[in-house]
Every structure is written in C-alpha cells, then in structure tokens.
Design a protein around this motif. Structure first.
Motif, short mmCIF file in Angstrom:
data_model
loop_
_atom_site.label_atom_id
_atom_site.label_comp_id
_atom_site.label_asym_id
_atom_site.label_seq_id
_atom_site.Cartn_x
_atom_site.Cartn_y
_atom_site.Cartn_z
N GLN A 37 38.68 -22.19 16.74
CA GLN A 37 39.48 -21.99 15.54
C GLN A 37 38.62 -22.10 14.28
N TYR A 41 37.97 -19.44 11.44
CA TYR A 41 38.28 -19.80 10.06
C TYR A 41 37.11 -19.46 9.13
N GLN A 44 37.04 -15.76 8.60
CA GLN A 44 38.16 -15.29 7.79
C GLN A 44 37.96 -15.59 6.31
N PHE A 63 38.23 -29.97 8.66
CA PHE A 63 39.05 -28.93 9.26
C PHE A 63 39.99 -29.51 10.32
N LEU A 87 46.27 -22.70 7.71
CA LEU A 87 44.90 -22.70 7.18
C LEU A 87 44.80 -21.91 5.89
N SER A 91 41.15 -25.64 3.48
CA SER A 91 41.35 -26.45 4.69
C SER A 91 40.09 -27.10 5.22
N ASP A 92 38.93 -26.78 4.67
CA ASP A 92 37.68 -27.45 5.10
C ASP A 92 37.23 -28.49 4.08
#
Length: 362
Positions: A37, A41, A44, A63, A87, A91-92
């Motif tokens: 994931q 991410y 993306q 994350f 997300l 989100s990180d």
C-alpha cells in the motif's frame, strides 16, 4: 487380505488429501500489505524518499499510523453521508508535522469575541454522533430560510487555492471572503493574500500564523487599500512589506466587520449566509488529515483552545439527511471534495462557531 489392504491404503490417501492440502496454503501476507500500500501511495502522490532509508522508515511509520486512524474513523460511520477517511497527500506526515506544516498551534482566541447569545454554552463535540432527532432539530433551525444556499453558483467565489507550507490560512479565508462580498455588486476580483502575509499587524505573523479578527481590525482601523493578486502575487513565504502607499479610491476597503461567537446560535450564521454572503471562521482541522469527503460530525473538539486553522463558509444544505455547511479550504483541489469540506450544522463541529467573521466592503 489383498482387498482389505487396498481399501486401507485408499482411505489413507484420501485422508492425506484432506489434511495435507490446507497446510500447503500460505498464510495471508498481512505484514506485506502495508508495504505494498505504501509503495502504491508513493507512486500516486509522487513521493520520492524511497532511496533515503531513514526518511523512508519515518514516512512508513507515519503512513501505518494513518491507516490505523482511517480504520478507526471509518468504523464509527453510522450513515452513508457521514465523513469518510482515506489516504491523502498528508497521510505520510506525523500529527505534529501536519500541525506544524499545514495548521497553526492550537491557541486561545487572542481577541475577545463577544457571544451573540450570552446564555449559550461552549460544548466539546469530540466523538459525538448526533441522533436522528438532533438532525431534525438542526433542520428546524433553518425555518424560514432557503433550504439550500451555495454562493459558488452566484459566481462570487474564487477558485480553491493552496497555501502550501505557508501557514497563512487566516489570510486566505479573510481575503477570499472580502473578494466574495465585493463581487456581489462588482466583477470577481482576485485580491492579494501576500499583502496580508507581509504587512498585516495586530500580532499576525505571516506564514507563521495569524488571526482573522486581528487582520480585519488592522484593515479597518488603518483604512488599508487591498491590492489585487496580480499587483502583489503570492510567494508562499513571508517577505518584506511593499504595499503601495496610495491607490485609487476605487480599490477595495473594509466598510465594516464583526467577529462573533455563535456557539449555540448557529441559526444566526445560517441567516447571514442566506441573506448576506460567505463568512470566514476559525476551525479545529487536526482530524482532517485523512479526510476524503462526506459530512464531518465528530472526531474534532469544538473548544476555543483547539482552534488551529481558518476557512471560508460559502453556503449550506438543510435538505440533506445530515444538514451541513459548505466549507472552502486552502489546501488545493486534490484535498477533500475538490478542495471543500462539509461540516454538520448546529453542533459547533470542529469549533466553527467560536470565531465567525462577517464582512462588508466598499
């Protein structure tokens, strides 16, 4: 004997088929799933820290924390219209990084904001889940008002912008509300947020944070002429003030303004939105880090000391199953609902009613 031996061997083979085959099935790769994931991410959202081991580890941990928070928030959903989380570009980040980079530290309101109803009480709405009866009560608040108001449809709301790493939400929300109020009787004119960042006094600190009411007080008392965005463009950092000393009278000034606490009296906010135009408000947006859409009803405190962001309210919808305000944010169009957030009406959600700024311009 041979017959019974063959039967026995056959039974053994059949038994082995039943008991051996399941053992060969590999266990679910739960530990690999977050990694996969995370890599998706990064692709993306065009993240590029994979070659930096320490940075990668830090982001991966943040994350995973985000995944846990998303799962918790979504598990509390009781209606299809309730806010949904997932997300985002944030989100990180750790909670502290999100607060530091995109919000301002929680503060008590610096300016004394009079309450429109002295008998009202401030409520902490953390993790509240309004019942159907409470939603009906909110709809009654709008009695006599248009069931829907959306100033975007009137052509007076400018496009959603991104403040980037500059903590100037206070300037964005105020300037964009001034734009809208001016556009009611004129063409929509994009105004300078950077002028506010560089020049505003009354304790405002540029990209380090500020206050809507403090900005309006400075503009009004000093009869400041607000320059256009083209004249004074946004640079995403605090710079030396270079606003023009004199400008034509046709340029925009604050005619009057008010800053009220409408906790417990959000019907007054609905009336203003219906009859006058958008407003700028202080908000607690700490729980918005992974917001995707839907109506926020809980997960954020409404206490004055929790306020850390500023936004513009551009309308409402009383016909929805969960009546909500239409809130314009300043984190770009990739956030939320194309840059917008929906907040439930009538419960001081995220503290939206603590500091409501209503503006008139000339």
């Amino acid at each position: 004997m041979a017959y019974w031996r063959l039967m026995l061997e056959g039974l053994v083979v059949i038994a082995l088929l039943f008991f051996a085959i399941p053992v060969k099935v590999p266990p679910p790769q739960t530990k690999q799933q977050p990694t996969q994931q995370f890599h998706s991410y990064m692709k993306q959202f065009n993240k590029s820290y994979q070659t930096d081991t320490s940075e990668y580890d830090k982001r991966f941990q943040a994350f995973q924390d985000a995944l846990s928070s998303i799962e918790l928030y979504n598990s509390l959903r009781k209606h299809n219209d309730t806010a949904i989380y997932g997300l985002t570009q944030f989100s990180d980040l750790t909670k502290d990084e999100f607060l530091s980079n995109h919000l301002t530290k929680s503060k008590q309101i610096r300016h004394k904001i009079p309450n429109h109803n002295d008998n009202s009480e401030e409520n902490d709405d953390f993790k509240r889940n309004p019942s159907k009866e409470q939603r009906i009560k909110r709809q009654i608040l709008g009695n006599g008002l248009p069931p829907k108001v959306d100033w975007r449809l009137k052509g007076i709301i400018s496009d959603v912008k991104s403040q980037g790493l500059c903590g100037a939400c206070w300037a964005f929300s105020t300037v964009q509300t001034i734009e809208a109020m001016y556009a009611k009787t004129h063409n929509l004119t994009l105004l300078s947020v950077q002028q506010m960042i560089d020049c505003a006094e009354n304790g405002n600190l540029g990209c380090m944070g500020g206050d809507i009411c403090g900005l309006l007080s400075w503009l009004f008392k000093n009869n400041i002429t607000i320059q256009s965005e083209k004249e004074y463009p946004f640079t995403s950092k605090t710079e030396k003030c270079h606003m023009k000393a004199s400008l034509p009278k046709k340029n925009i000034h604050i005619k009057k303004y008010s800053c009220f606490s409408l906790v417990g009296t959000e019907d007054e906010l609905l009336k203003w939105l219906a009859n006058n135009g958008p407003v700028a408000v202080a908000i607690n947006a700490l729980s918005w880090q992974n917001y995707l859409g839907g109506v926020i009803q809980h997960h954020c405190s409404g206490l004055p000391g929790s306020l850390n962001h500023a936004v513009q309210i551009v309308g409402y919808d009383l016909t929805a199953e969960i009546p909500y305000y239409i809130v314009k944010n300043s984190w770009g169009t990739t956030f939320g609902n194309k840059g917008y957030v929906n907040l439930a009406i009538g419960e001081n959600i995220c503290g939206l009613a603590n500091e409501v700024s209503m503006i008139d311009v000339v």
